[in-house]
Design an enzyme around this catalytic site. Structure first.
Site, PDB file in Angstrom:
ATOM      1  N   THR A 107       0.869  -1.302  -0.072  1.00 13.30           N
ATOM      2  CA  THR A 107      -0.156  -0.278   0.108  1.00 13.30           C
ATOM      3  C   THR A 107       0.918   1.149   0.141  1.00 13.30           C
ATOM      4  OG1 THR A 107      -0.087   0.025   2.251  1.00 13.30           O
ATOM      5  CG2 THR A 107      -1.642  -1.200   1.294  1.00 13.30           C
ATOM      6  N   ASP A 199      20.877   8.882   4.239  1.00 13.84           N
ATOM      7  CA  ASP A 199      20.015   8.232   5.309  1.00 13.84           C
ATOM      8  C   ASP A 199      20.407   8.691   7.158  1.00 13.84           C
ATOM      9  OD1 ASP A 199      19.084   6.199   7.276  1.00 13.84           O
ATOM     10  OD2 ASP A 199      17.790   5.792   5.652  1.00 13.84           O
TER      11      ASP A 199
END
Length: 208
Positions: A107, A199
């Site tokens: 999703t 990151d």
């Protein structure tokens, strides 16, 4: 619409430039996140409510002001942990909650896997902490989870932000002010901030 406050203090800009470098060590990166969060904390807490009190100096009694015990710090795991100690040094009486999120690969929506907040969160000014505001998905979801538990006074404190993330938070939570040390150009096709710094979690914890 919530305010977007971009820090332009020379010390913050200096430290952000060093933090961006690919050659900055894990130790130095961690220290820079702490130092920048400390400097940002002064701006993010400048509207805390004060209570008048009486103070007795060595010479006489006088009027003073103290900050009410009203703050909650909520880092988004895991990178947000790098900002907590700095804010705790400013506000030792603050309570600390934690929110853990992961992105569902099907999703693409953030899913909460951990959420532990102070029981009196609805009475507190909440500072949500995350060094990077990229797509905004994690921040939008974290703020929604916090609101469901009763919080109404929420600020988002990030070091590097992309315009896309700022827009996402403002659209979903127009009552939330956003504090950032630097507003970057854009996201790349993989959702990383450009020019960014890579990151933040990996650079904080040495998991590159």
């Amino acid at each position: 619409m919530g305010k977007l406050i971009v820090m332009d203090h020379p010390l913050i800009m200096h430290k952000v430039a060093i933090m961006r470098s690919k050659d900055t060590s894990v130790k130095d990166f961690r220290e820079l996140v702490n130092e920048i969060a400390l400097l940002m904390g002064y701006e993010a807490t400048k509207d805390l409510q004060l209570t008048e009190t009486e103070v007795e100096t060595p010479l006489m009694k006088t009027k003073g002001f103290v900050v009410e015990k009203q703050v909650a710090l909520v880092p988004i795991l895991r990178a947000g942990l790098g900002m907590v100690d700095a804010l705790m040094s400013l506000i030792p009486a603050a309570k600390v909650g934690h929110i853990g999120l992961y992105r569902d690969h099907e999703t693409l929506q953030p899913v909460e896997y951990y959420c532990k907040l102070p029981t009196d969160i609805e009475k507190r000014q909440v500072l949500v902490l995350d060094p990077m505001l990229a797509t905004g998905g994690s921040s939008v979801a974290a703020i929604e989870f916090i609101k469901r538990r009763g919080a109404r006074k929420i600020k988002l404190v990030c070091i590097i932000a992309a315009p896309e993330g700022v827009r996402a938070v403002q659209e979903a939570h127009p009552d939330v002010d956003i504090y950032v040390a630097a507003l970057d150009e854009k996201l790349n096709e993989h959702g990383y901030i450009l020019p960014g710094l890579g990151d933040a979690g990996d650079r904080l914890f040495g998991t590159l």
